[in-house]
Design a protein around this motif. Structure first.
Motif, PDB file in Angstrom:
ATOM      1  N   MET A 213      22.779  26.794  41.029  1.00  0.00           N
ATOM      2  CA  MET A 213      23.804  27.640  40.412  1.00  0.00           C
ATOM      3  C   MET A 213      24.948  26.740  39.993  1.00  0.00           C
ATOM      4  SD  MET A 213      25.903  30.967  41.838  1.00  0.00           S
ATOM      5  CE  MET A 213      27.373  31.540  40.950  1.00  0.00           C
ATOM      6  N   THR A 214      25.431  26.908  38.764  1.00  0.00           N
ATOM      7  CA  THR A 214      26.566  26.125  38.282  1.00  0.00           C
ATOM      8  C   THR A 214      27.794  27.018  38.157  1.00  0.00           C
ATOM      9  OG1 THR A 214      26.031  26.506  35.951  1.00  0.00           O
ATOM     10  CG2 THR A 214      25.059  24.560  36.992  1.00  0.00           C
ATOM     11  N   GLY A 215      28.959  26.415  38.293  1.00  0.00           N
ATOM     12  CA  GLY A 215      30.202  27.160  38.149  1.00  0.00           C
ATOM     13  C   GLY A 215      31.228  26.738  39.188  1.00  0.00           C
ATOM     14  N   ARG A 216      32.489  27.082  38.921  1.00  0.00           N
ATOM     15  CA  ARG A 216      33.548  26.764  39.877  1.00  0.00           C
ATOM     16  C   ARG A 216      33.289  27.431  41.211  1.00  0.00           C
ATOM     17  NH1 ARG A 216      37.571  23.885  39.316  1.00  0.00           N
ATOM     18  NH2 ARG A 216      38.774  24.849  40.984  1.00  0.00           N
ATOM     19  N   LEU A 217      33.652  26.723  42.261  1.00  0.00           N
ATOM     20  CA  LEU A 217      33.498  27.262  43.605  1.00  0.00           C
ATOM     21  C   LEU A 217      34.737  28.091  43.927  1.00  0.00           C
ATOM     22  CD1 LEU A 217      32.106  24.007  45.228  1.00  0.00           C
ATOM     23  CD2 LEU A 217      30.833  25.862  44.157  1.00  0.00           C
ATOM     24  N   SER A 218      34.774  29.278  43.331  1.00  0.00           N
ATOM     25  CA  SER A 218      35.922  30.181  43.472  1.00  0.00           C
ATOM     26  C   SER A 218      35.408  31.580  43.774  1.00  0.00           C
ATOM     27  CB  SER A 218      36.775  30.158  42.199  1.00  0.00           C
ATOM     28  OG  SER A 218      36.000  30.457  41.055  1.00  0.00           O
ATOM     29  N   ARG A 219      36.303  32.462  44.146  1.00  0.00           N
ATOM     30  CA  ARG A 219      35.909  33.747  44.714  1.00  0.00           C
ATOM     31  C   ARG A 219      35.030  34.584  43.802  1.00  0.00           C
ATOM     32  NH1 ARG A 219      41.687  35.655  47.403  1.00  0.00           N
ATOM     33  NH2 ARG A 219      41.641  34.248  49.202  1.00  0.00           N
ATOM     34  N   GLU A 220      35.377  34.634  42.507  1.00  0.00           N
ATOM     35  CA  GLU A 220      34.635  35.531  41.626  1.00  0.00           C
ATOM     36  C   GLU A 220      33.224  35.045  41.315  1.00  0.00           C
ATOM     37  OE1 GLU A 220      37.014  32.960  38.667  1.00  0.00           O
ATOM     38  OE2 GLU A 220      37.115  33.617  40.761  1.00  0.00           O
ATOM     39  N   LYS A 221      32.927  33.775  41.580  1.00  0.00           N
ATOM     40  CA  LYS A 221      31.600  33.241  41.265  1.00  0.00           C
ATOM     41  C   LYS A 221      30.553  33.612  42.315  1.00  0.00           C
ATOM     42  CE  LYS A 221      33.399  31.320  37.637  1.00  0.00           C
ATOM     43  NZ  LYS A 221      33.265  31.997  36.343  1.00  0.00           N
ATOM     44  N   ARG A 222      30.972  33.913  43.529  1.00  0.00           N
ATOM     45  CA  ARG A 222      30.147  34.483  44.577  1.00  0.00           C
ATOM     46  C   ARG A 222      28.954  33.616  44.996  1.00  0.00           C
ATOM     47  NH1 ARG A 222      31.037  39.551  46.150  1.00  0.00           N
ATOM     48  NH2 ARG A 222      30.246  38.596  48.070  1.00  0.00           N
ATOM     49  N   GLN A 223      29.162  32.315  45.102  1.00  0.00           N
ATOM     50  CA  GLN A 223      28.110  31.458  45.634  1.00  0.00           C
ATOM     51  C   GLN A 223      27.736  31.846  47.068  1.00  0.00           C
ATOM     52  OE1 GLN A 223      30.784  30.252  43.930  1.00  0.00           O
ATOM     53  NE2 GLN A 223      30.115  28.711  42.435  1.00  0.00           N
ATOM     54  N   ASP A 224      28.649  32.526  47.781  1.00  0.00           N
ATOM     55  CA  ASP A 224      28.346  32.974  49.140  1.00  0.00           C
ATOM     56  C   ASP A 224      27.169  33.940  49.170  1.00  0.00           C
ATOM     57  OD1 ASP A 224      30.315  34.657  47.742  1.00  0.00           O
ATOM     58  OD2 ASP A 224      30.269  35.896  49.546  1.00  0.00           O
ATOM     59  N   VAL A 225      27.014  34.754  48.119  1.00  0.00           N
ATOM     60  CA  VAL A 225      25.902  35.695  48.061  1.00  0.00           C
ATOM     61  C   VAL A 225      24.580  34.938  47.976  1.00  0.00           C
ATOM     62  CG1 VAL A 225      24.845  37.565  46.719  1.00  0.00           C
ATOM     63  CG2 VAL A 225      27.332  37.483  47.016  1.00  0.00           C
ATOM     64  N   VAL A 285      20.122  30.818  39.706  1.00  0.00           N
ATOM     65  CA  VAL A 285      20.771  32.054  40.136  1.00  0.00           C
ATOM     66  C   VAL A 285      22.203  32.064  39.633  1.00  0.00           C
ATOM     67  CG1 VAL A 285      21.691  33.303  42.136  1.00  0.00           C
ATOM     68  CG2 VAL A 285      19.322  32.469  42.160  1.00  0.00           C
ATOM     69  N   HIS A 286      22.639  33.221  39.114  1.00  0.00           N
ATOM     70  CA  HIS A 286      24.038  33.385  38.725  1.00  0.00           C
ATOM     71  C   HIS A 286      24.554  34.636  39.416  1.00  0.00           C
ATOM     72  CE1 HIS A 286      27.146  31.631  36.189  1.00  0.00           C
ATOM     73  NE2 HIS A 286      27.653  32.855  36.164  1.00  0.00           N
ATOM     74  N   ALA A 287      25.346  34.444  40.455  1.00  0.00           N
ATOM     75  CA  ALA A 287      25.760  35.539  41.339  1.00  0.00           C
ATOM     76  C   ALA A 287      27.152  36.060  41.046  1.00  0.00           C
ATOM     77  CB  ALA A 287      25.691  35.064  42.793  1.00  0.00           C
ATOM     78  N   ALA A 288      27.799  35.596  39.983  1.00  0.00           N
ATOM     79  CA  ALA A 288      29.218  35.890  39.751  1.00  0.00           C
ATOM     80  C   ALA A 288      29.479  37.370  39.553  1.00  0.00           C
ATOM     81  CB  ALA A 288      29.715  35.116  38.533  1.00  0.00           C
ATOM     82  N   ASP A 289      30.625  37.827  40.080  1.00  0.00           N
ATOM     83  CA  ASP A 289      31.101  39.187  39.857  1.00  0.00           C
ATOM     84  C   ASP A 289      31.807  39.331  38.518  1.00  0.00           C
ATOM     85  OD1 ASP A 289      30.183  40.144  42.274  1.00  0.00           O
ATOM     86  OD2 ASP A 289      32.127  40.053  43.283  1.00  0.00           O
ATOM     87  N   ALA A 290      32.287  38.231  37.954  1.00  0.00           N
ATOM     88  CA  ALA A 290      33.067  38.292  36.712  1.00  0.00           C
ATOM     89  C   ALA A 290      32.736  37.083  35.848  1.00  0.00           C
ATOM     90  CB  ALA A 290      34.563  38.334  37.023  1.00  0.00           C
ATOM     91  N   GLU A 291      32.372  37.333  34.601  1.00  0.00           N
ATOM     92  CA  GLU A 291      32.076  36.269  33.636  1.00  0.00           C
ATOM     93  C   GLU A 291      32.278  36.807  32.232  1.00  0.00           C
ATOM     94  OE1 GLU A 291      31.532  33.203  33.923  1.00  0.00           O
ATOM     95  OE2 GLU A 291      30.442  32.732  35.761  1.00  0.00           O
TER      96      GLU A 291
END
Length: 409
Positions: A213-225, A285-291
């Motif tokens: 998964m690529t993207g900033r490690l920030s809350r809306e990206k949801r890598q935790d999921v 995988v792209h788990a983000a809540d906002a994009e």
């Protein structure tokens, strides 16, 4: 055509807007246009007409602007805000045939006003989603607050006749919030170096089923999921996660991943390194809540990877899912684990669909997208000095495109 890009941060490609701006500049230059950039620079005192050695693009350097109480939000998104300098901006605008403003903060606002005073046409792009701000404050799911941020941005964007929107989703959000400009729906586009290919796995990836998964490690990206989904997967013993990015939650995700059979590989990757990791991966995988779009997902599918995407209400990325197997309920690690297990257990179907997704990625190649944005710029130049058409129109670059599965938001 002489195109001036106005963007707070152009130097350090640690967020999607900066990456897109750099690619856009390069693509315009390939099409024969001259491009310069007004942006923050480490040494704003060193003004030079010499092209920057990294990309051959001339900069109009500006100092950093600090905003007490807001700096934490800015840093969480990998942004730097530039402080407007009228002398620098006037010099830049007098050079330009058109200014394209890519961020809605102090620099963009001042550049638009000076452009109007100097008779230079200006267009804008909508790259900063309100959820980028509200999630950084821990309030991303408070819809009235997101609506408020849209309202705060609206007077800025309503001063432009034409606004580039990277997805139909974000154009619809702007219309629903009363934005009046003509909206041009065009993908930010994929770098032409992301093409279908496979590489043998190496190091920590060897012998494992690799999910990236690529993207900033920030809350809306949801890598935790994703990390929790792997924990719940029937195949957790086989799975290696790669989180390609940097951000304020890096240490937290490292801690969360320690209990996995194979702790995640976490870190920012250069474009060449990212291409190689994607070519060695088995699933994206792209788990983000906002994009607004998620070019990182497009890069993965262009490489030939099947994506599994959150069906989040505030995310456009679900548009790239070609069927239900590439979607999961946003924020639900159990449903994501179900989708991951399906693709782990169906190698042949994953390979077949990877080829189909690669065709979708090719349709979004940046050199196919930039001519549509170029048309917007030329239209704005042609309209300069004429009365604006009072009817706001939307222009969408969808002809001949593969249509992804639409889903409820």
């Amino acid at each position: 055509m002489r195109v001036l890009l106005v963007i707070d941060q152009f130097e350090d490609p640690t967020n999607g807007t900066t990456v897109s701006a750099r690619r856009f500049a390069a693509a315009l230059r390939r099409r024969g246009h001259e491009v310069r950039v007004a942006c923050y620079a480490d040494d704003a005192t060193q003004r030079s007409d010499a092209p920057h050695p990294a990309d051959d693009v001339v900069r109009y350097p500006l100092r950093r602007r600090g905003v007490p109480g807001f700096d934490r939000v800015v840093a969480a998104q990998g942004w730097v805000l530039a402080k407007p300098d009228d002398d620098v901006l006037r010099e830049a605008l007098r050079w330009a045939d058109i200014a394209h403003v890519m961020s809605p903060f102090w620099l963009g606002s001042r550049a638009q006003r000076l452009a109007g005073a100097l008779g230079v046409p200006a267009t804008a792009a909508f790259h900063v989603q309100p959820e980028n701000v509200t999630y950084s404050l821990g309030l991303g799911r408070v819809r009235p607050l997101n609506d408020l941020v849209y309202a705060v941005f609206r007077p800025f964007y309503d001063r432009f006749g034409h606004v580039h929107c990277p997805s139909r989703f974000i154009a619809d959000e702007l219309r629903n919030h009363g934005y009046r400009a003509s909206l041009h729906v065009v993908s930010n586009g994929v770098d032409p170096r992301f093409v279908p290919r496979r590489l043998p796995k190496w190091g920590d990836l060897a012998g494992r089923f690799v999910i990236t998964m690529t993207g900033r490690l920030s809350r809306e990206k949801r890598q935790d999921v994703l990390l929790e989904a792997v924990r719940r997967s029937r195949h957790a013993e086989r799975i290696q996660v790669v989180l390609a990015g940097r951000g304020p939650l890096a240490e937290r995700y490292a801690r969360l991943g320690r209990s996995l059979p194979h702790p995640p590989v976490i870190g920012f990757l250069s474009q060449d390194a990212l291409r190689d990791v994607l070519a060695s991966s088995d699933l994206y995988v792209h788990a983000a809540d906002a994009e607004i779009e998620a070019v990182g997902c497009l890069e993965a599918v262009a490489t030939g990877l099947v994506p599994v995407i959150a069906d989040a209400r505030a995310s456009a990325t679900g548009q790239f899912a070609l069927d239900e197997r590439s979607l999961f309920r946003a924020g639900d690690p159990t449903d994501l684990a179900r989708a991951i297990d399906y693709w782990v257990e169906h190698d042949d179907e994953r390979a077949r669909m990877g080829s189909v997704y690669a065709e979708l990625g090719a349709e979004h190649a940046i050199d196919r997208c930039v001519p549509r944005i170029e048309e917007m710029l030329l239209r704005a130049v042609a309209e300069q000095g004429r009365a604006a058409d009072p009817t706001a129109l939307d222009h969408e670059d969808t002809e001949g495109r593969t249509h992804g599965r639409s889903h409820e938001r």
